[in-house]
Design an enzyme around this catalytic site. Structure first.
Site, PDB file in Angstrom:
ATOM      1  N   ASP A  51       0.844  -1.205   0.000  1.00 28.73           N
ATOM      2  CA  ASP A  51       0.000   0.000   0.000  1.00 28.73           C
ATOM      3  C   ASP A  51       0.879   1.256   0.000  1.00 28.73           C
ATOM      4  O   ASP A  51       0.378   2.379  -0.032  1.00 28.73           O
ATOM      5  CB  ASP A  51      -1.005  -0.008   1.162  1.00 28.73           C
ATOM      6  CG  ASP A  51      -0.355  -0.100   2.519  1.00 28.73           C
ATOM      7  OD1 ASP A  51       0.885  -0.197   2.605  1.00 28.73           O
ATOM      8  OD2 ASP A  51      -1.099  -0.085   3.528  1.00 28.73           O
ATOM      9  N   SER A  52       2.224   1.049  -0.020  1.00 27.36           N
ATOM     10  CA  SER A  52       3.142   2.163  -0.263  1.00 27.36           C
ATOM     11  C   SER A  52       2.897   2.744  -1.653  1.00 27.36           C
ATOM     12  O   SER A  52       3.402   3.819  -1.981  1.00 27.36           O
ATOM     13  CB  SER A  52       4.597   1.703  -0.121  1.00 27.36           C
ATOM     14  OG  SER A  52       4.826   0.514  -0.847  1.00 27.36           O
ATOM     15  N   ASP A  90      -1.075  -6.012  -0.182  1.00 29.51           N
ATOM     16  CA  ASP A  90      -1.517  -5.404   1.074  1.00 29.51           C
ATOM     17  C   ASP A  90      -3.024  -5.193   1.077  1.00 29.51           C
ATOM     18  O   ASP A  90      -3.580  -4.634   0.111  1.00 29.51           O
ATOM     19  CB  ASP A  90      -0.865  -4.024   1.250  1.00 29.51           C
ATOM     20  CG  ASP A  90       0.420  -4.080   2.044  1.00 29.51           C
ATOM     21  OD1 ASP A  90       0.609  -5.042   2.824  1.00 29.51           O
ATOM     22  OD2 ASP A  90       1.237  -3.162   1.890  1.00 29.51           O
ATOM     23  N   LYS A 120      -1.329  -9.351   2.742  1.00 28.06           N
ATOM     24  CA  LYS A 120      -0.574  -8.938   3.935  1.00 28.06           C
ATOM     25  C   LYS A 120      -1.456  -7.982   4.738  1.00 28.06           C
ATOM     26  O   LYS A 120      -2.181  -7.165   4.161  1.00 28.06           O
ATOM     27  CB  LYS A 120       0.748  -8.262   3.537  1.00 28.06           C
ATOM     28  CG  LYS A 120       1.550  -7.748   4.742  1.00 28.06           C
ATOM     29  CD  LYS A 120       2.995  -7.454   4.385  1.00 28.06           C
ATOM     30  CE  LYS A 120       3.226  -6.103   3.751  1.00 28.06           C
ATOM     31  NZ  LYS A 120       2.767  -4.923   4.511  1.00 28.06           N
ATOM     32  N   GLU A 122      -1.601  -5.525   8.517  1.00 30.80           N
ATOM     33  CA  GLU A 122      -0.850  -4.922   9.619  1.00 30.80           C
ATOM     34  C   GLU A 122      -1.564  -5.146  10.954  1.00 30.80           C
ATOM     35  O   GLU A 122      -2.765  -4.895  11.063  1.00 30.80           O
ATOM     36  CB  GLU A 122      -0.697  -3.406   9.377  1.00 30.80           C
ATOM     37  CG  GLU A 122       0.142  -3.085   8.159  1.00 30.80           C
ATOM     38  CD  GLU A 122       0.347  -1.591   7.947  1.00 30.80           C
ATOM     39  OE1 GLU A 122      -0.051  -0.780   8.820  1.00 30.80           O
ATOM     40  OE2 GLU A 122       0.904  -1.230   6.898  1.00 30.80           O
ATOM     41  N   GLU A 189       8.922  -4.348  10.573  1.00 32.02           N
ATOM     42  CA  GLU A 189       9.397  -3.067  10.037  1.00 32.02           C
ATOM     43  C   GLU A 189       9.973  -2.198  11.146  1.00 32.02           C
ATOM     44  O   GLU A 189       9.336  -1.954  12.174  1.00 32.02           O
ATOM     45  CB  GLU A 189       8.232  -2.349   9.326  1.00 32.02           C
ATOM     46  CG  GLU A 189       8.663  -1.010   8.725  1.00 32.02           C
ATOM     47  CD  GLU A 189       7.684  -0.430   7.720  1.00 32.02           C
ATOM     48  OE1 GLU A 189       6.692  -1.111   7.365  1.00 32.02           O
ATOM     49  OE2 GLU A 189       7.903   0.711   7.292  1.00 32.02           O
TER      50      GLU A 189
HETATM   51  O1  KIV Z   1       3.562  -1.128   1.674  1.00 30.25           O
HETATM   52  C1  KIV Z   1       4.729  -1.538   1.676  1.00 30.25           C
HETATM   53  O2  KIV Z   1       5.528  -1.274   0.768  1.00 30.25           O
HETATM   54  C2  KIV Z   1       5.155  -2.363   2.797  1.00 30.25           C
HETATM   55  C3  KIV Z   1       6.628  -2.638   2.926  1.00 30.25           C
HETATM   56  C4  KIV Z   1       7.322  -1.438   3.404  1.00 30.25           C
HETATM   57  C5  KIV Z   1       6.877  -3.812   3.782  1.00 30.25           C
HETATM   58  O3  KIV Z   1       4.369  -2.760   3.581  1.00 30.25           O
END
Ligand code: KIV
Length: 271
Positions: A51-52, A90, A120, A122, A189
């Site tokens: 989600d980056s 994510d 993924k 969090e 992280e």
């Molecule tokens: O969203 C992302 O890129 C991440 C990584 C930094 C692990 O969760």
């Protein structure tokens, strides 16, 4: 001997074997077809559609604004390019917290509409119900502990997490809980290397670090950061493997110069 050298597609089982054999796991983000094709061809084990994307693709300050539909768009482009890597996506902020039924629906959409291989999420015990429900559908889940950017407004800063014993203890318990629920791996992280080592040794599932030191079972970085596309972001944990900002800037300036000078296109470059 490399566990995953000749394999057609990396699977969660292969990642587990890699951990058992002490073979490190390489993971990198990608958000579009062309970049994912390069990453996959290079031999990446896991491609994370992070989600980056909210930051590096859309220019938002945080990861919070990106939507499930937008993640599915990015993920489906990456899946079309990835022939070998495991593609993990994510679940975006607001698509799984506090409602396990909604969490399952979100994960199913990612698997069905994007063709992803897993999701993924969090958080630790507080999202246990959602993690468990997604796992009942046979969807592989990767955890994410330590600095969890979707909670940035709770933390107030992107500084190193779990330096205090109480937070470190919660992280240890969360990692065990995620393993017990059935997660196939966990991203840690920005936490002290000593704590990450302890966690990696206390669980049998792979621990992938970002700013979590050398004792994790693998490493992940955001591709724009490691390629030096994003010049401003230079945390201590980041190793920059190229300076693509400068390479691209030079190329674009040369193009502008050639157009203005009536040098491009020349006679050989026309019909
Ligand atoms: O969203 C992302 O890129 C991440 C990584 C930094 C692990 O969760």
């Amino acid at each position: 001997m490399s566990v995953n050298k000749e394999i057609k597609r990396v699977t969660t089982h292969i990642l587990q074997e890699m951990k058992s054999h002490g073979e490190k796991i390489a993971m990198l983000t990608a958000y579009d077809y062309s970049m994912a094709a390069i990453v996959d061809a290079a031999g990446m084990d896991i491609i994370l559609v992070g989600d980056s994307a909210s930051n590096v693709m859309a220019g938002h300050e945080t990861t919070l604004p990106i939507t499930l539909d937008q993640m599915i768009y990015h993920a489906s482009s990456v899946v079309r390019a990835a022939k070998r890597a495991l593609v993990i996506v994510d679940l975006p902020f607001g698509s799984y917290q506090g409602n396990s039924k909604e969490a399952l629906n979100s994960a199913i959409r990612i698997m069905k509409e994007a063709g992803a291989h897993g999701v993924k999420m969090e958080g630790g015990v507080e999202i246990a119900e959602s993690v468990a429900r997604i796992l009942t559908a046979g969807i592989p889940v990767m955890g994410h502990l330590g600095l969890t950017p979707q909670s940035i407004y709770k933390f107030g800063t992107y500084t190193v997490r779990a330096k205090e014993e109480a937070e470190a203890q919660k992280l240890r318990e969360d990692a065990l809980k995620l393993q017990e629920l059935g997660c196939f791996g966990i991203v840690l992280e920005k936490i002290p290397a000593k704590l990450a080592k302890e966690v990696a040794e206390s669980v049998h599932i792979p621990i992938i670090g970002i700013g979590a030191g050398q004792h994790c079972d693998g490493q992940v970085l955001v591709i724009h950061d490691m390629l030096g596309i994003n010049k401003a972001f230079k945390p201590r944990f980041l190793r920059q493997y190229a300076s693509l900002y400068d390479v691209m800037n030079d190329a674009i300036k040369n193009y502008i110069g050639d157009v203005k000078a009536k040098d491009f296109p020349n006679e050989k470059e026309q019909y």
